[in-house]
Design a protein around this motif. Structure first.
Motif, PDB file in Angstrom:
ATOM      1  N   TYR B  56      71.597  35.747  24.220  1.00  0.00           N
ATOM      2  CA  TYR B  56      71.480  35.800  25.687  1.00  0.00           C
ATOM      3  C   TYR B  56      72.514  36.762  26.277  1.00  0.00           C
ATOM      4  O   TYR B  56      72.190  37.634  27.092  1.00  0.00           O
ATOM      5  N   PHE B  58      74.158  39.152  24.797  1.00  0.00           N
ATOM      6  CA  PHE B  58      73.908  40.531  24.376  1.00  0.00           C
ATOM      7  C   PHE B  58      72.801  41.158  25.229  1.00  0.00           C
ATOM      8  O   PHE B  58      72.934  42.283  25.725  1.00  0.00           O
ATOM      9  N   LEU B  59      71.724  40.410  25.413  1.00  0.00           N
ATOM     10  CA  LEU B  59      70.623  40.952  26.221  1.00  0.00           C
ATOM     11  C   LEU B  59      71.072  41.164  27.658  1.00  0.00           C
ATOM     12  O   LEU B  59      70.799  42.194  28.268  1.00  0.00           O
ATOM     13  N   VAL B  63      71.415  45.041  26.685  1.00  0.00           N
ATOM     14  CA  VAL B  63      70.055  45.561  26.500  1.00  0.00           C
ATOM     15  C   VAL B  63      69.283  45.642  27.811  1.00  0.00           C
ATOM     16  O   VAL B  63      68.721  46.688  28.138  1.00  0.00           O
ATOM     17  N   LEU B  64      69.295  44.556  28.581  1.00  0.00           N
ATOM     18  CA  LEU B  64      68.455  44.544  29.780  1.00  0.00           C
ATOM     19  C   LEU B  64      68.916  45.552  30.826  1.00  0.00           C
ATOM     20  O   LEU B  64      68.078  46.255  31.401  1.00  0.00           O
ATOM     21  N   ARG B  66      70.277  48.298  30.221  1.00  0.00           N
ATOM     22  CA  ARG B  66      69.912  49.601  29.692  1.00  0.00           C
ATOM     23  C   ARG B  66      68.420  49.883  29.914  1.00  0.00           C
ATOM     24  O   ARG B  66      68.060  50.950  30.436  1.00  0.00           O
ATOM     25  N   ILE B  67      67.574  48.924  29.558  1.00  0.00           N
ATOM     26  CA  ILE B  67      66.131  49.151  29.734  1.00  0.00           C
ATOM     27  C   ILE B  67      65.810  49.293  31.224  1.00  0.00           C
ATOM     28  O   ILE B  67      65.042  50.170  31.629  1.00  0.00           O
ATOM     29  N   GLY B  68      66.440  48.421  32.032  1.00  0.00           N
ATOM     30  CA  GLY B  68      66.205  48.517  33.470  1.00  0.00           C
ATOM     31  C   GLY B  68      66.587  49.889  33.992  1.00  0.00           C
ATOM     32  O   GLY B  68      65.874  50.484  34.804  1.00  0.00           O
ATOM     33  N   ILE B  70      66.692  52.698  32.232  1.00  0.00           N
ATOM     34  CA  ILE B  70      65.721  53.691  31.742  1.00  0.00           C
ATOM     35  C   ILE B  70      64.499  53.709  32.659  1.00  0.00           C
ATOM     36  O   ILE B  70      64.040  54.767  33.105  1.00  0.00           O
ATOM     37  N   LEU B  71      64.011  52.522  32.976  1.00  0.00           N
ATOM     38  CA  LEU B  71      62.791  52.438  33.796  1.00  0.00           C
ATOM     39  C   LEU B  71      63.055  52.983  35.195  1.00  0.00           C
ATOM     40  O   LEU B  71      62.219  53.685  35.766  1.00  0.00           O
ATOM     41  N   ARG B  74      63.249  56.698  35.176  1.00  0.00           N
ATOM     42  CA  ARG B  74      61.915  57.288  35.050  1.00  0.00           C
ATOM     43  C   ARG B  74      61.168  57.213  36.376  1.00  0.00           C
ATOM     44  O   ARG B  74      60.536  58.164  36.807  1.00  0.00           O
ATOM     45  N   ARG B  75      61.294  56.046  37.033  1.00  0.00           N
ATOM     46  CA  ARG B  75      60.600  55.881  38.310  1.00  0.00           C
ATOM     47  C   ARG B  75      61.098  56.903  39.322  1.00  0.00           C
ATOM     48  O   ARG B  75      60.331  57.559  40.006  1.00  0.00           O
TER      49      ARG B  75
END
Lengths: 249, 191
Positions: B56, B58-59, B63-64, B66-68, B70-71, B74-75
């Motif tokens: 939990y 770590f995410l 991770v989260l 980072r992905i957020g 990235i998105l 991109r948006r």
């Protein structure tokens, strides 16, 4: 031994640890918890490390799972519920990967143990109650009194609501546990038929074809169930957490 | 129903095996079904807490976001590119409008030039015509004056002739040469 369908759920101690008379050993279950967490974490971490503007295939898998859970949570709870996103995403990924690990032959299925699924369900319920009471205080208990119920019926309806609320962690955990358990037992039993029948000579080998086909079909079904149960757990988590965000409805 | 035979099969011979694997004093029947063996609960709970807790964290921390991110990047990038495209289209539209405008101006100017040229030609022709007319007029006047002079001269001659003729006639009639002045007066009187 090989045909015993219960044996696969056996917990064996790998590193015995005992604290205060309780057994905290590092078991095969613990090993697969670690494997689940490391695999899921490493996948999510490594696939997104390049931060590609145009995602690679594996990066889009991570992004898709992110958006999948994010949309699920946003649809159920609205923007205020997004504070629970790390929790829901962790639960979804943990259950999904643990279920998928369970599909590998000789691997232990972490989620086939009731205490694990119950603990995960309790994380959700405690988060729900804790956040609900913290942000809404006493208004949180309006959850148990639906809007527009006539005064006479309030005690009856409220008690029903309380019972249904209390049964949530049970239904949440038993659903996942029972699905994984039953699926693995069924798979094992049908696969057991194949070996038993084929040991009975030529006639037995012909008879083993049907259970073999069934085993293959059930394997496919179990992969579906593995995903579906992770999804169902996450969806129900979202819907329950919606009560913490919007108790009066 | 498939479970029962397997379960029964297990409980009889595997009593010893179970003891070694689950290892606990409560060796009663319930312990035969691993998920209900409470002796394994502390270990499972502890390790679940450790692994899931770390997962939990770590995410949530790494991770989260980072992905957020990235998105989001991109948006933003897509929105920016769309903006750019819209701007380019606007510019293209403006260029087309300017071109049309210029074309219309050029057309109007050409029309104006043609008009001017036509007007000038017309004015030239008019002036030419006027000068020719004036010339003719002048010549006419001159001619008239010459005619008048000629006629005057002729008329003067007529008087002289008439006086001479009248004198000759009177001489022939009365045989006496009349006074010139009287003849002239008489002729002038008749005229």
């Amino acid at each position: 031994m090989a045909e015993d369908p219960i044996h696969q759920f056996q917990i064996s101690r790998l590193i015995p640890i005992e604290i205060g008379g309780l057994d905290f050993s590092f078991t095969n279950s613990s090993l697969f918890m670690v494997a689940t967490v490391v695999t899921a974490g490493a996948f999510l971490y490594l696939t997104t490390s390049s931060r590609g503007l145009v995602p690679s295939r594996t990066q889009s898998v991570s992004e898709m799972s992110y958006e999948f859970v994010a949309n699920m949570l946003r649809d159920a709870t609205g923007p205020q519920g997004m504070r629970f996103f790390p929790l829901v995403f962790s639960l979804f990924m943990f259950i999904l990967v643990a279920n998928m690990f369970g599909m590998v032959p000789y691997f232990f299925t972490v989620t086939s143990h009731l205490i694990v699924t119950f603990a995960l369900a309790m994380i959700v319920m405690l988060t729900l109650v804790g956040y609900g009471l913290k942000t809404h205080g006493a208004r949180f208990f309006k959850l148990f009194v639906p809007h527009g119920v006539p005064g006479v019926l309030v005690p009856l309806v409220a008690s029903i609501e309380v019972i249904s609320f209390l049964s949530r962690p049970i239904s949440l955990s038993v659903r996942l546990f029972a699905n994984m358990l039953a699926g693995h037992i069924t798979l094992k039993v049908f696969a057991g038929f194949v070996t038993t029948l084929s040991g009975l000579g030529a006639f037995g080998v012909i008879g083993a074809v049907l259970p073999l086909l069934l085993t293959i079909a059930i394997t496919g079904l179990e992969f579906l169930v593995s995903f579906l149960q992770a999804y169902v757990f996450a969806v129900l988590t979202c819907m329950y957490l919606n009560d913490a965000v919007h108790p009066e409805h | 129903m498939f479970v029962t035979p397997g379960y029964a099969q297990e409980t009889a011979p595997a009593e010893g095996e179970l003891q070694t694997e689950i290892v606990h004093e409560e060796g009663h029947g319930e312990a035969g079904f691993p998920p209900f063996d409470t002796s394994t609960y502390p270990s499972q709970l502890l390790w679940l807490a450790i692994t899931f807790g770390l997962f939990y964290l770590f995410l949530q921390k790494v991770v989260l976001p980072r992905i957020g991110n990235i998105l989001e990047v991109r948006r933003d990038r897509i929105a920016h590119d769309l903006d750019q495209a819209a701007r380019n289209k606007e510019e293209a539209d403006a260029a087309v409008a300017a071109y049309e405008q210029e074309l219309a101006d050029a057309r109007a100017k050409a029309h104006g030039i043609a008009q001017t040229a036509q007007d000038a030609a017309k004015a030239d022709a008019e002036a030419e015509r006027k000068s020719v007319e004036a010339d003719l007029e002048r010549k006419l006047v001159e001619a008239e004056r010459r005619i008048a002079t000629v006629r005057e001269a002729a008329m003067k001659d007529v008087g002289t002739i008439a006086e001479e003729t009248a004198g000759a006639i009177v001489e022939a009639l009365i045989d006496r040469k009349p006074d010139d002045a009287a003849v002239a007066a008489a002729v002038g009187q008749v005229r």
